[in-house]
Motif scaffolding. Sequence first.
Motif, mmCIF file in Angstrom:
data_model
loop_
_atom_site.group_PDB
_atom_site.id
_atom_site.type_symbol
_atom_site.label_atom_id
_atom_site.label_comp_id
_atom_site.label_asym_id
_atom_site.label_seq_id
_atom_site.Cartn_x
_atom_site.Cartn_y
_atom_site.Cartn_z
ATOM 1 N N VAL A 23 0.834 -1.199 0.000
ATOM 2 C CA VAL A 23 0.000 0.000 0.000
ATOM 3 C C VAL A 23 0.873 1.256 0.000
ATOM 4 O O VAL A 23 0.630 2.210 -0.735
ATOM 5 C CB VAL A 23 -0.952 0.006 1.217
ATOM 6 C CG1 VAL A 23 -1.635 1.357 1.381
ATOM 7 C CG2 VAL A 23 -2.008 -1.089 1.061
ATOM 8 N N GLY A 24 1.918 1.230 0.847
ATOM 9 C CA GLY A 24 2.812 2.380 0.890
ATOM 10 C C GLY A 24 3.450 2.658 -0.456
ATOM 11 O O GLY A 24 3.511 3.804 -0.904
ATOM 12 N N GLY A 25 3.908 1.596 -1.116
ATOM 13 C CA GLY A 25 4.533 1.783 -2.418
ATOM 14 C C GLY A 25 3.561 2.213 -3.490
ATOM 15 O O GLY A 25 3.838 3.140 -4.260
ATOM 16 N N GLY A 26 2.386 1.548 -3.559
ATOM 17 C CA GLY A 26 1.417 1.879 -4.589
ATOM 18 C C GLY A 26 0.854 3.281 -4.439
ATOM 19 O O GLY A 26 0.747 4.034 -5.418
ATOM 20 N N VAL A 27 0.497 3.640 -3.216
ATOM 21 C CA VAL A 27 -0.077 4.969 -2.984
ATOM 22 C C VAL A 27 0.971 6.050 -3.207
ATOM 23 O O VAL A 27 0.683 7.101 -3.801
ATOM 24 C CB VAL A 27 -0.666 5.047 -1.561
ATOM 25 C CG1 VAL A 27 -1.073 6.476 -1.219
ATOM 26 C CG2 VAL A 27 -1.869 4.121 -1.440
ATOM 27 N N THR A 28 2.186 5.816 -2.746
ATOM 28 C CA THR A 28 3.247 6.815 -2.930
ATOM 29 C C THR A 28 3.535 7.043 -4.405
ATOM 30 O O THR A 28 3.687 8.189 -4.861
ATOM 31 C CB THR A 28 4.530 6.359 -2.215
ATOM 32 O OG1 THR A 28 4.269 6.253 -0.816
ATOM 33 C CG2 THR A 28 5.661 7.342 -2.437
ATOM 34 N N GLN A 29 3.588 5.950 -5.158
ATOM 35 C CA GLN A 29 3.890 6.076 -6.580
ATOM 36 C C GLN A 29 2.709 6.638 -7.358
ATOM 37 O O GLN A 29 2.892 7.443 -8.272
ATOM 38 C CB GLN A 29 4.291 4.717 -7.132
ATOM 39 C CG GLN A 29 4.829 4.766 -8.556
ATOM 40 C CD GLN A 29 5.536 3.476 -8.926
ATOM 41 O OE1 GLN A 29 6.326 2.931 -8.159
ATOM 42 N NE2 GLN A 29 5.258 2.970 -10.128
ATOM 43 N N GLY A 30 1.490 6.239 -7.002
ATOM 44 C CA GLY A 30 0.323 6.697 -7.748
ATOM 45 C C GLY A 30 -0.169 8.079 -7.350
ATOM 46 O O GLY A 30 -0.686 8.816 -8.190
#
Length: 471
Positions: free
Chosen positions: A167-174
């Motif tokens: 979640v941290g990676g996806g939300v940060t990137q998106g």
Amino acid sequence: MTQLQLPARAPVEQDEQAGAMPALTVLLISLAYFMVTLDALVVVTALPSIHRQFGGSLATLQWTVSAYNTTYAAGILTAAALGDRLGRRRVFLGGLVLFAVASALCALAPNTATLIAFRSVQGLGAAAVMPTGLTLLSSAFPAEKRSAVVGIWGGVAGLGVAAGPLVGGGVTQGLSWHWIFWVNVPVGLLVFLGARLRVRESFGPRAPLDLPGLVSVTLGVGVLVWALVDGPQDGWTSAPVLLAFAAAAALLAAFVRRQAGAAAPMIPLGLFRSGRFAIAALTQLATGASIFSAAFLTSEYFQFGRGDGPLATGLRFLPWTATPLLVAPIAGAVHDRVGARRLVVPGLLMQAAGFVWIIHLAGTHGGYGAFVAPFVIAGVGISITLPCIPATGLNSVPPAWLGKASGVLTMSQLLGATVGVAITTIVFDANGSLLGADAATAGYRPALAVAAGLSVAGALLALGLRRTRQP
């Protein structure tokens, strides 16, 4: 090994809990743990983005993790004591509100100092949620069912572990890193409403609050953790760090002396006359040190050492972090039949073996597939371990001490997390830096070796978790 002297069982421990809805209690308490666990790891894949926006060193990044763990650890015993007296559900609900509000403030943070400050407030909310939630869950079930229930709780929490980096990676990137904190708000509101309506209140012994004890243990643990985190940056022999260690030692010594003579202690020292409980607490400390340091380091390695984005880093973590969702409930159910030692010792050794394999791979150019097998080995190992340590610790104490025992076990894990991140950061800084892929890899490999060693240390401690009759 000295056997625990049991106090009289307090009937108030289960008076209002007896009519609770067990399945819904498990679900709601597990969702709360999901939220707290998610937030502990959701930030790790966002740290490089925070670093790029605000700047700072690895020590600065460390504080975004450690500020949360510092107040979390420092507030646990106070929250457990308040829960016993004021009502565990009441303190649990208050912690949910504080956690959700602090999460929103983290999302709005304009600079590093503000983010660290609100992460500290989040930790206070987590300190209220975690021990009271575990005690509400434990007091809702008899001892013979407690291990299986804690296994389910650990499995749902494993979803938080799995989702955190992803979640941290996806939300940060998106979107941006600020949005990783908004996810706590709807989860916190949902659990608050459900627990307010459906979870019954539970009390411990109605003892007077020990205000000097509350102050000394909270300040003592807080100052100790601050010294451990700041030592690598300012130097272990610097005046502020040495003064902090001296102050922490004095405060904690005063707390122990007060507990020894108190009629209603916050931590009954008799807890530690149970060898099984004492070893469970130490094993919990070593386990927390190993897990959190490895997660912190590995996120930095994938992004700074291999050039992965936040989402790709979260996906790399998945074979490691998703396994508790599947394995922890099974381990909790098996624990009652075989005992903790037969599960925890091989589990922690499996995690260490997975880390050693990853250290080897970090010196190669292997792709995503190369890391799957060692991450699965490490994940299965820690999944076997996670529910068994708290279950054996809680089963070592009588019902009247469940709240205090869960507070000690949770604080042990968080202190371990802070100590582990501090030690591995020292090793990383001594061998590498974040100033390039080669430098990041050079620091990561010896630092992860320390995390593997901490896992082995936990396995050695767990050899003392002998099976005894439940109180």
